[in-house]
Design a protein around this motif. Structure first.
Motif, PDB file in Angstrom:
ATOM      1  N   PHE A  49      -6.029  -2.561  -2.290  1.00  0.00           N
ATOM      2  CA  PHE A  49      -6.386  -2.572  -3.678  1.00  0.00           C
ATOM      3  C   PHE A  49      -7.863  -2.411  -3.866  1.00  0.00           C
ATOM      4  O   PHE A  49      -8.210  -1.703  -4.978  1.00  0.00           O
ATOM      5  CB  PHE A  49      -5.869  -4.105  -3.969  1.00  0.00           C
ATOM      6  N   PHE A  50      -8.735  -3.044  -3.061  1.00  0.00           N
ATOM      7  CA  PHE A  50     -10.313  -2.795  -3.611  1.00  0.00           C
ATOM      8  C   PHE A  50     -10.465  -1.391  -3.347  1.00  0.00           C
ATOM      9  O   PHE A  50     -11.433  -0.781  -4.170  1.00  0.00           O
ATOM     10  CB  PHE A  50     -11.068  -3.741  -2.686  1.00  0.00           C
ATOM     11  N   PHE A  51     -10.030  -0.898  -2.078  1.00  0.00           N
ATOM     12  CA  PHE A  51     -10.472   0.664  -1.881  1.00  0.00           C
ATOM     13  C   PHE A  51      -9.876   1.492  -3.104  1.00  0.00           C
ATOM     14  O   PHE A  51     -10.744   2.305  -3.620  1.00  0.00           O
ATOM     15  CB  PHE A  51      -9.823   0.938  -0.595  1.00  0.00           C
ATOM     16  N   ASP A  52      -8.595   1.315  -3.188  1.00  0.00           N
ATOM     17  CA  ASP A  52      -8.030   2.136  -4.467  1.00  0.00           C
ATOM     18  C   ASP A  52      -8.625   2.155  -5.811  1.00  0.00           C
ATOM     19  O   ASP A  52      -8.951   3.118  -6.594  1.00  0.00           O
ATOM     20  CB  ASP A  52      -6.549   1.926  -4.532  1.00  0.00           C
ATOM     21  N   THR A  53      -9.347   0.812  -5.800  1.00  0.00           N
ATOM     22  CA  THR A  53      -9.878   0.586  -7.334  1.00  0.00           C
ATOM     23  C   THR A  53     -11.448   1.078  -7.395  1.00  0.00           C
ATOM     24  O   THR A  53     -11.551   1.885  -8.303  1.00  0.00           O
ATOM     25  CB  THR A  53      -9.811  -0.906  -7.485  1.00  0.00           C
ATOM     26  N   PHE A  54     -12.046   0.838  -6.422  1.00  0.00           N
ATOM     27  CA  PHE A  54     -13.455   1.170  -6.582  1.00  0.00           C
ATOM     28  C   PHE A  54     -13.920   2.344  -5.389  1.00  0.00           C
ATOM     29  O   PHE A  54     -14.994   2.503  -5.649  1.00  0.00           O
ATOM     30  CB  PHE A  54     -14.032  -0.180  -6.196  1.00  0.00           C
ATOM     31  N   HIS A  55     -13.183   2.806  -4.907  1.00  0.00           N
ATOM     32  CA  HIS A  55     -13.468   4.127  -4.062  1.00  0.00           C
ATOM     33  C   HIS A  55     -14.096   5.225  -4.852  1.00  0.00           C
ATOM     34  O   HIS A  55     -15.455   5.515  -4.598  1.00  0.00           O
ATOM     35  CB  HIS A  55     -12.424   4.535  -3.177  1.00  0.00           C
TER      36      HIS A  55
END
Length: 492
Positions: free
Chosen positions: A319-325
């Motif tokens: 979730f963090f990767f998809d949101t902030f990548h």
């Protein structure tokens, strides 16, 4: 002695038991999650595809749901010393099987069997409940659960490094086998280092094994009803592996498993009735009664606390990767570290949840934690790529404080319901945590992360209503000695 004066630096008496027992739980979780940080290397060695990897992950939790019920029965009957030692020793066998598997089928069988060691948590709840008085049991159970639960994080940090130390393409095998050796050695250490109760205390056992005793006919029906979701979840896991899910089981195999699950349910109903039919035919003295609604409400509370934690920990790094990548350029490794912040808070928040429960009341504390996690998940649903990463992590960790604190508050009540059945009660409550994890992850497969967080928040509000019907433990609970005398155990 108040909970504030619990001396954790001591290694004698009840504090020694606490340290020895949370370490047993810690080791059981290291073994249970020893595959996770090495999964990609394992898959490469055995030539596994993505569907097979997902199967291993599902199989890792499949057996834990019924295992927690079974372990609860065994610990009440045989005592935590023998049960924990046996579980650690027996758990090392499938650990070695997994380490040296040469095919996917061998790997899958070993992983399925290893789900049993995930039930070790239940044993320590009974052990700690025997050694600590009501005014300290919350913080003691919180330390046991929070510190022991950190075994999964320790496995993630230590096993890749250990595999590198062993070296070679199959260093992972020796790293995983090492955890089995540790479990086997500690099973002996634990057996010769602890006792089930303080000197002079009685270890109360159920009159009959196989199911919990209840004290009214309506509670009997309630107990059977609350057992249904456990078997429904096993059916859901089977569906995930069936042709309509991951397509890793044939229709015939899936149908056979469905049949087996519900035949087992019918057998469980038979055992529930068999254990209770005789004593329910006679009037039960008021001092020996307890309300099954206490267990049912704690089931729901752990469903939303630990169940949501299991689900969120699994999806948070991605979730963090998809949101902030794209917006902030974070890598998958950084996303994993950020996601790990949710589980890391367990070390502190779960003991604090138990301490708050000891100090300010069980019902009030649990209500505050469930309300707080509902608000926390609703806030997490609003996280998007425009948010500063620091704010997103702050909101996530704040939510995690309420989630972990709620877990501590649940198990601050479990030992105060009926002493001789603490293991079975802990087993059923713990199984509901796994049910929550499976259900929420299934929901996530159909909706966006934002909707997923909102669903958890909404379910938490429903559980909050249920918590208002729990009775604050107070006065005494009665247990009968072997000579027929009644012992009154203080609850507050």
């Amino acid at each position: 002695m108040s909970s504030q004066r619990l001396n954790l630096l001591s290694f004698s008496g009840k504090t020694k038991i606490l340290h020895m027992t949370w370490m047993a739980f810690f080791i059981s979780f290291v073994v249970w999650f020893n595959h996770a940080p090495l999964m990609m290397v394992i898959a490469k060695t055995l030539g596994m595809n993505n569907s097979e990897i997902k199967t291993i992950l599902i199989l890792n939790v499949a057996l834990t749901i019924p295992a927690r019920i079974v372990i609860g029965i065994l610990v009440d009957k045989f005592g935590p010393k023998r049960t924990y030692s046996t579980l650690l020793a027996a758990g090392s066998v499938p650990c070695f099987m997994f380490a040296f598997a040469t095919s996917f089928e061998q790997l899958a069988l070993a992983r399925f069997l290893l789900g049993f060691i995930g039930a070790g948590f239940v044993i320590g709840i009974r052990m700690v409940g025997e050694w600590f008085p009501a005014k300290q049991v919350g913080i003691a159970e919180g330390i046991y659960g929070g510190w022991g639960n950190f075994g999964s994080a320790a496995a993630a940090g230590a096993l890749p490094a250990l595999a590198l130390i062993y070296g070679g393409d199959e260093g992972w095998r020796y790293a995983i086998a090492t955890t089995g050796v540790i479990a086997l050695i500690y099973s002996v250490v634990y057996f010769f280092s602890v006792s089930d109760t303080p000197k002079g205390s009685t270890y109360f056992k159920p009159k009959k094994a196989g199911a919990m005793e209840v004290t009214s006919i309506w509670d009997l029906f309630f107990y059977i009803l609350m057992s249904v979701p456990l078997y429904a979840t096993l059916s859901l896991l089977t569906w995930k592996l069936s042709p309509t899910g991951a397509n890793l089981l044939s229709n015939g195999a899936a149908l056979s498993i469905y049949t087996g699950i519900w035949v087992l349910f019918l057998y469980n109903v038979y055992k529930i009735i068999h254990v209770n039919e005789e004593h329910l035919q006679h009037p039960i003295e008021e001092i020996h009664k307890y309300k099954f609604k206490q267990v049912a409400i704690l089931d729901l509370a752990y469903f939303i606390t630990f169940g949501s934690e299991l689900a969120v920990v699994s999806m948070l790094p991605l979730f963090f990767f998809d949101t902030f990548h794209e917006s902030h350029g974070i890598t998958m490794v950084e996303a994993g570290l950020l996601g790990g912040s949710f589980a890391f808070i367990n070390l502190v928040a779960r003991p604090i949840g138990g301490w708050i429960s000891d100090k300010f009341g069980r019902k009030l504390s649990l209500s505050i934690f469930v309300l707080g996690l509902s608000v926390g998940y609703f806030c997490m649903s609003m996280i998007d790529s425009e948010w500063p990463i620091a704010l997103a992590v702050l909101v996530t960790m704040s939510c995690s404080c309420f989630v972990s604190g709620g877990c501590g508050a649940v198990y601050a009540i479990v030992p105060l319901i009926k002493r001789r059945m603490t293991g079975q009660i802990a087993g059923m409550v713990g199984a509901y945590g796994n049910v929550g994890g499976v259900l929420f992850l299934t929901i996530l497969s159909f909706v966006t992360p934002a909707v997923f967080f909102v669903v958890i928040a909404a379910v938490a509000l429903s559980v909050l209503i249920a918590v208002q019907f729990i009775d604050e433990p107070k006065g005494h609970m009665a247990e009968v000695q072997e000579d027929g005398t009644v012992e009154m155990i203080e609850l507050n």
